[in-house]
Write a protein that holds these residues in place. Sequence first.
Motif, PDB file in Angstrom:
ATOM      1  N   PRO A  95       0.901  -1.319   0.076  1.00 16.65           N
ATOM      2  CA  PRO A  95      -0.018  -0.107   0.033  1.00 16.65           C
ATOM      3  C   PRO A  95       0.965   1.351  -0.093  1.00 16.65           C
ATOM      4  O   PRO A  95       0.290   2.295  -0.112  1.00 16.65           O
ATOM      5  CB  PRO A  95      -0.785   0.007   1.215  1.00 16.65           C
ATOM      6  CG  PRO A  95      -0.535  -1.401   1.757  1.00 16.65           C
ATOM      7  CD  PRO A  95       0.657  -2.138   1.064  1.00 16.65           C
ATOM      8  N   PHE A  96       2.104   1.195   0.453  1.00 14.72           N
ATOM      9  CA  PHE A  96       2.847   2.308   0.400  1.00 14.72           C
ATOM     10  C   PHE A  96       3.837   2.580  -1.029  1.00 14.72           C
ATOM     11  O   PHE A  96       4.676   3.311  -0.985  1.00 14.72           O
ATOM     12  CB  PHE A  96       3.940   2.037   1.487  1.00 14.72           C
ATOM     13  CG  PHE A  96       3.321   1.791   2.737  1.00 14.72           C
ATOM     14  CD1 PHE A  96       2.536   3.013   3.531  1.00 14.72           C
ATOM     15  CD2 PHE A  96       2.928   0.453   3.080  1.00 14.72           C
ATOM     16  CE1 PHE A  96       1.603   2.410   4.571  1.00 14.72           C
ATOM     17  CE2 PHE A  96       2.027   0.198   4.167  1.00 14.72           C
ATOM     18  CZ  PHE A  96       1.427   0.950   4.859  1.00 14.72           C
ATOM     19  N   VAL A  97       3.555   1.962  -2.222  1.00 15.52           N
ATOM     20  CA  VAL A  97       3.995   2.388  -3.390  1.00 15.52           C
ATOM     21  C   VAL A  97       3.353   3.821  -3.792  1.00 15.52           C
ATOM     22  O   VAL A  97       3.798   4.614  -4.589  1.00 15.52           O
ATOM     23  CB  VAL A  97       3.621   1.291  -4.635  1.00 15.52           C
ATOM     24  CG1 VAL A  97       4.170   0.145  -4.214  1.00 15.52           C
ATOM     25  CG2 VAL A  97       2.110   1.184  -4.785  1.00 15.52           C
ATOM     26  N   TYR A  98       2.315   4.136  -3.009  1.00 17.14           N
ATOM     27  CA  TYR A  98       1.773   5.434  -3.208  1.00 17.14           C
ATOM     28  C   TYR A  98       2.534   6.691  -2.747  1.00 17.14           C
ATOM     29  O   TYR A  98       2.224   7.762  -2.727  1.00 17.14           O
ATOM     30  CB  TYR A  98       0.148   5.508  -3.239  1.00 17.14           C
ATOM     31  CG  TYR A  98      -0.615   4.447  -3.785  1.00 17.14           C
ATOM     32  CD1 TYR A  98      -0.713   4.550  -5.096  1.00 17.14           C
ATOM     33  CD2 TYR A  98      -0.955   3.025  -3.202  1.00 17.14           C
ATOM     34  CE1 TYR A  98      -1.389   3.538  -5.835  1.00 17.14           C
ATOM     35  CE2 TYR A  98      -1.554   2.373  -4.025  1.00 17.14           C
ATOM     36  CZ  TYR A  98      -1.729   2.335  -5.328  1.00 17.14           C
ATOM     37  OH  TYR A  98      -2.260   1.410  -6.088  1.00 17.14           O
ATOM     38  N   GLY A  99       3.409   6.283  -1.557  1.00 15.99           N
ATOM     39  CA  GLY A  99       3.750   7.184  -0.797  1.00 15.99           C
ATOM     40  C   GLY A  99       3.482   6.802   0.922  1.00 15.99           C
ATOM     41  O   GLY A  99       3.355   5.668   0.890  1.00 15.99           O
ATOM     42  N   ARG A 100       3.652   7.716   1.641  1.00 17.44           N
ATOM     43  CA  ARG A 100       3.200   7.546   2.989  1.00 17.44           C
ATOM     44  C   ARG A 100       1.679   7.336   3.287  1.00 17.44           C
ATOM     45  O   ARG A 100       1.345   8.092   4.010  1.00 17.44           O
ATOM     46  CB  ARG A 100       3.939   8.553   3.878  1.00 17.44           C
ATOM     47  CG  ARG A 100       5.673   8.542   3.641  1.00 17.44           C
ATOM     48  CD  ARG A 100       6.378   9.517   4.793  1.00 17.44           C
ATOM     49  NE  ARG A 100       6.131  10.799   4.463  1.00 17.44           N
ATOM     50  CZ  ARG A 100       5.440  11.719   5.490  1.00 17.44           C
ATOM     51  NH1 ARG A 100       5.299  11.281   6.547  1.00 17.44           N
ATOM     52  NH2 ARG A 100       5.138  12.857   5.144  1.00 17.44           N
TER      53      ARG A 100
END
Length: 314
Positions: A133-138
């Motif tokens: 889920p953190f491929v989008y950032g934080r």
Amino acid sequence: MACSGFCRGPGEADKIVRKAGDLTNAYVYEVGPGPGGITRSILNANVTELLVVEKDSRFIPGLQMLSDAAPGKLRIVHGDVLTYKIERAFPESLKRRWEDDPPNVHIIGNLPFSVSTPLIIKWLENVSCKDGPFVYGRTQMTLTFQKEVAERLTASTGSKQRSRLSVMAQYLCNVQHILTIPGRAFVPKPEVDVGVVHFTPLTRPRIEQPFKLVERVVQNAFQFRRKYCYRGLGMLFPEVQRVESTEKLLELADVDPTLRPSQLSVSHFKSLCDVYRKMCDEDPHLFTYNFREELKQNKSKNQERENDKERSRR
């Protein structure tokens, strides 16, 4: 009690969703929606898209009705949150650099208690690797836990709830226990109250070592909660070198061997992990050492000796 149950009325569900922050135009991933109590509240918060993952097929028809009432807003996946790949679920354009503000992607979940701890450990590893889920950032997370687990996740150094979970969560995220909901607000009613915890990944982890290495050091340290920390940390090393290597680890990390595990701060663990990493680099077999395996081998050797003695007496 294995499950947190489902919110009895819209009031509690709305509270949980409000605690996630402003969801206007957000993309939300809801885990464990059940009959859709929190799902309704999320849809009412003006989100752009809501993706729900539900394992229990009994809840799919009810969720489908919600989807029909909110065309184009609700996507339903009949699957398991522990194995579902979210990396490609949302548009690429949502991605933010890690050092930027969090993306407009949120995870919200009212999970069965049996799943919540393995899932948060999995997601913390994803934070460390900047994947899942953190491929989008934080990506921010707002999740329910048994109140005792919520207290462990947010426990400060020296408190009696301080545990492996406290350190693993706090070295990677800003963690806040933002709400406690009485068990009676859920159906079926759990025997314990429920804690709502908010996680925001840090731009820079407080320990800059691989997740598995940090987990190994922290797990060993908390193995013997009531004893001095050198006892558990000693289990990182084979018996033949245990005393010497444990002394070296603690001395180089500048950690008092008579501190209890709960008294070790994240900065203590940072020092311990950094030194342990150097020791593993010098001796690559160290990281694969398993003291339980050694115990097992020693037991079987002792058993063989006893059997040999028995045979020689005959």
